[in-house]
Write a protein that holds these residues in place. Structure first.
Motif, mmCIF file in Angstrom:
data_model
loop_
_atom_site.group_PDB
_atom_site.id
_atom_site.type_symbol
_atom_site.label_atom_id
_atom_site.label_comp_id
_atom_site.label_asym_id
_atom_site.label_seq_id
_atom_site.Cartn_x
_atom_site.Cartn_y
_atom_site.Cartn_z
ATOM 1 N N MET A 17 0.830 -1.201 0.000
ATOM 2 C CA MET A 17 0.000 0.000 0.000
ATOM 3 C C MET A 17 0.867 1.255 0.000
ATOM 4 N N THR A 18 1.954 1.247 0.756
ATOM 5 C CA THR A 18 2.860 2.388 0.793
ATOM 6 C C THR A 18 3.489 2.620 -0.577
ATOM 7 N N ILE A 19 3.923 1.554 -1.214
ATOM 8 C CA ILE A 19 4.532 1.670 -2.544
ATOM 9 C C ILE A 19 3.531 2.226 -3.548
ATOM 10 N N VAL A 20 2.310 1.745 -3.525
ATOM 11 C CA VAL A 20 1.284 2.216 -4.457
ATOM 12 C C VAL A 20 0.996 3.700 -4.235
ATOM 13 N N ALA A 23 3.960 5.770 -5.372
ATOM 14 C CA ALA A 23 4.124 5.695 -6.826
ATOM 15 C C ALA A 23 3.148 6.614 -7.556
ATOM 16 N N PHE A 24 1.942 6.770 -7.029
ATOM 17 C CA PHE A 24 0.930 7.592 -7.687
ATOM 18 C C PHE A 24 0.773 8.972 -7.064
ATOM 19 N N TRP A 25 1.629 9.337 -6.124
ATOM 20 C CA TRP A 25 1.502 10.595 -5.393
ATOM 21 C C TRP A 25 1.454 11.801 -6.330
ATOM 22 N N ARG A 26 2.373 11.869 -7.272
ATOM 23 C CA ARG A 26 2.425 13.017 -8.190
ATOM 24 C C ARG A 26 1.431 12.876 -9.339
ATOM 25 N N ALA A 27 1.129 11.665 -9.731
ATOM 26 C CA ALA A 27 0.254 11.443 -10.881
ATOM 27 C C ALA A 27 -1.219 11.667 -10.551
ATOM 28 N N PHE A 61 6.123 0.232 6.664
ATOM 29 C CA PHE A 61 5.943 1.572 6.122
ATOM 30 C C PHE A 61 7.284 2.272 5.928
ATOM 31 N N LEU A 62 8.125 2.243 6.945
ATOM 32 C CA LEU A 62 9.415 2.937 6.865
ATOM 33 C C LEU A 62 10.325 2.336 5.798
ATOM 34 N N MET A 63 10.354 1.015 5.707
ATOM 35 C CA MET A 63 11.191 0.369 4.692
ATOM 36 C C MET A 63 10.711 0.719 3.283
ATOM 37 N N ALA A 64 9.404 0.674 3.061
ATOM 38 C CA ALA A 64 8.862 1.000 1.737
ATOM 39 C C ALA A 64 9.079 2.473 1.416
ATOM 40 N N LEU A 65 8.897 3.344 2.400
ATOM 41 C CA LEU A 65 9.102 4.770 2.189
ATOM 42 C C LEU A 65 10.544 5.065 1.790
ATOM 43 N N ILE A 66 11.483 4.536 2.531
ATOM 44 C CA ILE A 66 12.900 4.761 2.241
ATOM 45 C C ILE A 66 13.258 4.202 0.866
ATOM 46 N N LEU A 67 12.804 2.991 0.572
ATOM 47 C CA LEU A 67 13.081 2.386 -0.725
ATOM 48 C C LEU A 67 12.519 3.229 -1.863
ATOM 49 N N MET A 68 11.282 3.676 -1.728
ATOM 50 C CA MET A 68 10.659 4.462 -2.790
ATOM 51 C C MET A 68 11.333 5.816 -2.968
ATOM 52 N N LEU A 69 11.746 6.445 -1.887
ATOM 53 C CA LEU A 69 12.441 7.729 -2.007
ATOM 54 C C LEU A 69 13.775 7.565 -2.729
ATOM 55 N N SER A 73 14.530 9.131 -6.532
ATOM 56 C CA SER A 73 15.650 10.035 -6.797
ATOM 57 C C SER A 73 16.527 9.493 -7.929
ATOM 58 N N ILE A 74 16.720 8.198 -7.962
ATOM 59 C CA ILE A 74 17.509 7.587 -9.044
ATOM 60 C C ILE A 74 16.778 7.726 -10.379
ATOM 61 N N MET A 75 15.489 7.421 -10.376
ATOM 62 C CA MET A 75 14.712 7.481 -11.620
ATOM 63 C C MET A 75 14.610 8.910 -12.148
ATOM 64 N N TYR A 76 14.418 9.887 -11.264
ATOM 65 C CA TYR A 76 14.333 11.273 -11.710
ATOM 66 C C TYR A 76 15.633 11.711 -12.369
ATOM 67 N N LYS A 77 16.762 11.320 -11.800
ATOM 68 C CA LYS A 77 18.055 11.674 -12.399
ATOM 69 C C LYS A 77 18.193 11.061 -13.793
ATOM 70 N N ILE A 78 17.788 9.816 -13.934
ATOM 71 C CA ILE A 78 17.860 9.141 -15.229
ATOM 72 C C ILE A 78 16.928 9.817 -16.233
ATOM 73 N N LEU A 79 15.704 10.102 -15.820
ATOM 74 C CA LEU A 79 14.741 10.731 -16.728
ATOM 75 C C LEU A 79 15.181 12.129 -17.141
ATOM 76 N N LEU A 80 15.755 12.889 -16.219
ATOM 77 C CA LEU A 80 16.253 14.221 -16.559
ATOM 78 C C LEU A 80 17.383 14.142 -17.587
ATOM 79 N N LYS A 81 18.270 13.154 -17.438
ATOM 80 C CA LYS A 81 19.356 12.979 -18.405
ATOM 81 C C LYS A 81 18.823 12.590 -19.780
ATOM 82 N N LEU A 82 17.687 11.918 -19.800
ATOM 83 C CA LEU A 82 17.064 11.524 -21.071
ATOM 84 C C LEU A 82 16.214 12.636 -21.670
#
Length: 86
Positions: A17-20, A23-27, A61-69, A73-82
């Motif tokens: 539930m935390t991941i979902v 994942a959809f927070w901005r969308a 919750f904490l593990m999923a939150l940390i993992l998703m953050l 951050s990794i995905m945003y950097k990749i997408l910005l480079k693309l």
């Protein structure tokens, strides 16, 4: 076998539930309140039915939150480079 119905740390339901929600927070900004309420509701339900201790749900919750953050951050950097705007 005895004990197969009890899986403790972490709660998979709370993790999912935390991941979902993250994942959809901005969308889906219109669903943020609902999503934010769903995480503690799922956590409470897992505790109420006796499948988890409170610490199991908090850890999930904490593990999923940390993992998703970290992943975001990794995905945003990749997408910005693309050349995508994030």
């Amino acid at each position: 076998e005895e004990g197969d119905d009890y899986h403790s740390l972490p709660s998979g339901h709370v993790t999912f539930m935390t991941i979902v929600v993250i994942a959809f927070w901005r969308a889906a900004p219109g669903l943020r309140t609902l999503g934010a309420l769903m995480i503690p509701t799922v956590a409470w339900s897992r505790i109420a039915v006796g499948m988890h201790f409170p610490a199991d749900t908090v850890a999930a919750f904490l593990m999923a939150l940390i993992l998703m953050l970290i992943l975001r951050s990794i995905m945003y950097k990749i997408l910005l480079k693309l050349g995508f705007r994030c």
